[in-house]
Design a protein around this motif. Structure first.
Motif, PDB file in Angstrom:
ATOM      1  N   GLU A  64     -88.026  32.037  51.836  1.00 24.56           N
ATOM      2  CA  GLU A  64     -87.396  32.681  52.328  1.00 24.56           C
ATOM      3  C   GLU A  64     -85.474  32.951  51.556  1.00 24.56           C
ATOM      4  N   GLN A  65     -85.090  31.922  51.203  1.00 26.60           N
ATOM      5  CA  GLN A  65     -83.696  32.221  50.988  1.00 26.60           C
ATOM      6  C   GLN A  65     -83.964  33.409  48.725  1.00 26.60           C
ATOM      7  N   SER A  66     -84.882  32.699  48.428  1.00 28.31           N
ATOM      8  CA  SER A  66     -85.020  33.390  47.635  1.00 28.31           C
ATOM      9  C   SER A  66     -85.290  34.600  47.259  1.00 28.31           C
ATOM     10  N   ASN A  67     -86.297  34.844  48.299  1.00 28.19           N
ATOM     11  CA  ASN A  67     -86.683  36.660  48.584  1.00 28.19           C
ATOM     12  C   ASN A  67     -85.651  37.564  49.074  1.00 28.19           C
ATOM     13  N   SER A  68     -84.189  36.948  50.173  1.00 26.67           N
ATOM     14  CA  SER A  68     -83.012  37.308  50.326  1.00 26.67           C
ATOM     15  C   SER A  68     -82.354  37.766  49.311  1.00 26.67           C
ATOM     16  N   ILE A  69     -81.875  36.557  48.126  1.00 26.35           N
ATOM     17  CA  ILE A  69     -81.322  36.764  47.387  1.00 26.35           C
ATOM     18  C   ILE A  69     -81.930  37.994  46.623  1.00 26.35           C
ATOM     19  N   THR A  70     -83.004  38.106  46.686  1.00 30.51           N
ATOM     20  CA  THR A  70     -83.746  39.356  45.446  1.00 30.51           C
ATOM     21  C   THR A  70     -83.103  40.486  46.016  1.00 30.51           C
ATOM     22  N   ILE A  71     -83.669  40.646  47.562  1.00 28.06           N
ATOM     23  CA  ILE A  71     -83.301  42.224  48.267  1.00 28.06           C
ATOM     24  C   ILE A  71     -81.912  42.101  47.775  1.00 28.06           C
ATOM     25  N   HIS A  72     -81.425  41.283  48.448  1.00 28.15           N
ATOM     26  CA  HIS A  72     -79.415  41.962  47.987  1.00 28.15           C
ATOM     27  C   HIS A  72     -79.303  42.247  46.658  1.00 28.15           C
ATOM     28  N   ALA A  73     -79.781  41.300  46.070  1.00 22.85           N
ATOM     29  CA  ALA A  73     -79.543  42.012  44.556  1.00 22.85           C
ATOM     30  C   ALA A  73     -79.698  43.318  44.065  1.00 22.85           C
ATOM     31  N   LEU A  74     -81.241  44.108  44.463  1.00 23.68           N
ATOM     32  CA  LEU A  74     -82.152  44.518  44.186  1.00 23.68           C
ATOM     33  C   LEU A  74     -80.735  45.863  45.198  1.00 23.68           C
ATOM     34  N   GLU A 128     -91.260  29.110  33.978  1.00 23.20           N
ATOM     35  CA  GLU A 128     -91.173  28.747  35.409  1.00 23.20           C
ATOM     36  C   GLU A 128     -89.938  29.562  36.177  1.00 23.20           C
ATOM     37  N   LEU A 129     -89.535  30.535  35.788  1.00 26.03           N
ATOM     38  CA  LEU A 129     -88.284  31.284  36.480  1.00 26.03           C
ATOM     39  C   LEU A 129     -88.900  31.800  37.979  1.00 26.03           C
ATOM     40  N   ARG A 130     -88.455  31.646  38.774  1.00 28.36           N
ATOM     41  CA  ARG A 130     -89.049  32.014  40.908  1.00 28.36           C
ATOM     42  C   ARG A 130     -87.594  33.174  40.531  1.00 28.36           C
ATOM     43  N   SER A 131     -87.926  33.868  41.576  1.00 28.39           N
ATOM     44  CA  SER A 131     -87.134  34.835  42.188  1.00 28.39           C
ATOM     45  C   SER A 131     -85.765  34.115  42.751  1.00 28.39           C
ATOM     46  N   GLY A 132     -84.275  34.528  42.062  1.00 26.87           N
ATOM     47  CA  GLY A 132     -82.996  33.654  43.268  1.00 26.87           C
ATOM     48  C   GLY A 132     -82.930  33.293  41.941  1.00 26.87           C
ATOM     49  N   ILE A 147     -78.873  37.596  37.777  1.00 30.33           N
ATOM     50  CA  ILE A 147     -80.354  36.978  39.360  1.00 30.33           C
ATOM     51  C   ILE A 147     -81.376  37.531  38.469  1.00 30.33           C
ATOM     52  N   TYR A 148     -82.455  36.340  38.623  1.00 29.04           N
ATOM     53  CA  TYR A 148     -84.224  36.912  37.951  1.00 29.04           C
ATOM     54  C   TYR A 148     -84.269  37.444  39.443  1.00 29.04           C
ATOM     55  N   VAL A 149     -85.285  38.187  39.622  1.00 28.72           N
ATOM     56  CA  VAL A 149     -86.166  39.064  41.009  1.00 28.72           C
ATOM     57  C   VAL A 149     -87.967  39.311  40.929  1.00 28.72           C
ATOM     58  N   GLY A 150     -88.078  38.442  39.140  1.00 32.22           N
ATOM     59  CA  GLY A 150     -89.850  38.627  39.839  1.00 32.22           C
ATOM     60  C   GLY A 150     -89.931  39.510  38.270  1.00 32.22           C
ATOM     61  N   GLN A 180     -80.728  30.706  29.146  1.00 34.60           N
ATOM     62  CA  GLN A 180     -81.492  28.996  30.179  1.00 34.60           C
ATOM     63  C   GLN A 180     -81.023  30.056  31.214  1.00 34.60           C
ATOM     64  N   ALA A 181     -82.104  29.360  31.777  1.00 37.98           N
ATOM     65  CA  ALA A 181     -82.030  29.531  33.829  1.00 37.98           C
ATOM     66  C   ALA A 181     -81.638  28.362  34.436  1.00 37.98           C
ATOM     67  N   ARG A 182     -80.960  28.713  35.649  1.00 39.39           N
ATOM     68  CA  ARG A 182     -80.685  28.106  36.542  1.00 39.39           C
ATOM     69  C   ARG A 182     -81.444  28.097  37.637  1.00 39.39           C
ATOM     70  N   ARG A 183     -81.460  26.997  38.526  1.00 36.23           N
ATOM     71  CA  ARG A 183     -81.772  27.348  39.667  1.00 36.23           C
ATOM     72  C   ARG A 183     -81.135  26.084  40.722  1.00 36.23           C
ATOM     73  N   PRO A 184     -80.100  26.977  41.888  1.00 40.02           N
ATOM     74  CA  PRO A 184     -79.549  25.800  42.719  1.00 40.02           C
ATOM     75  C   PRO A 184     -80.424  24.520  43.614  1.00 40.02           C
TER      76      PRO A 184
END
Length: 185
Positions: A64-74, A128-132, A147-150, A180-184
């Motif tokens: 849900e947080q990843s989706n929220s980040i994606t929506i805000h970024a877009l 292995e990137l995921r949204s957010g 920010i990766y959004v998918g 490079q990619a980072r995941r919180p």
């Protein structure tokens, strides 16, 4: 002449001593409970000199947080670029965009500079990137981030005179950049 005699203490009545003892015995458990509650409270997370919470204190993102980040970024695509900017009203640079989106979406405060973002969260293989997730560009010390959004896409604030935009990681320019990619969490 100076009086050097010591004052004599006044004596309390047995009834007042009994009342004082009862009051004391009632206060001790209450004070003890308060002290225990204060002692068990978690301290606020420590912040790094850049104002961010160290990665070890950040829980992993939920879907849900990843989706929220994606929506805000877009939703910020088209916002003007401004060096040092960190708000929709004033514009964004790349790290300001990331900080704003993470604060608004999930209450996390990533480092303010891209070079410090290289230590934020944990490394993730690009496969292995995921949204957010954060994508950072540059070799030894990253110089740009988004920010990766998918679907191979990311949102970023690219440069002076530009706007926050959506780009593809496999685009001509970005595919040639060390990434490079980072995941919180």
């Amino acid at each position: 002449m100076l009086d050097t005699s010591l004052p004599t203490p006044s004596r309390s009545s047995p009834a007042s001593l009994l009342l004082s003892q009862r009051l004391l015995f009632r206060l001790i458990p209450a004070v003890t409970a308060c002290l225990l509650a204060i002692g068990c409270a978690s301290p606020p997370p420590t912040r790094t000199p850049g104002g961010s919470v160290p990665s070890s204190n950040i829980p992993p993102l939920t879907s849900e947080q990843s989706n929220s980040i994606t929506i805000h970024a877009l939703g910020l695509v088209g916002t003007p670029y401004r060096y040092g900017g960190n708000s929709p009203e004033g514009g964004f640079d790349c790290s300001g965009l990331i900080g704003y989106v993470y604060r608004q979406s999930v209450g996390q405060v990533p480092p303010r500079t891209v070079s410090r973002m290289a230590g934020f969260g944990r490394p993730v293989p690009m496969s292995e990137l995921r949204s957010g997730d954060l994508v950072l560009f540059g070799s030894a010390s990253p110089t740009h981030a988004g920010i990766y959004v998918g679907d191979g896409r990311f949102v970023h604030a690219p440069s002076t005179g530009g706007e926050v935009r959506l780009d593809r990681l496999d685009g001509v320019y970005w595919s040639r950049q060390p990434t490079q990619a980072r995941r919180p969490g």
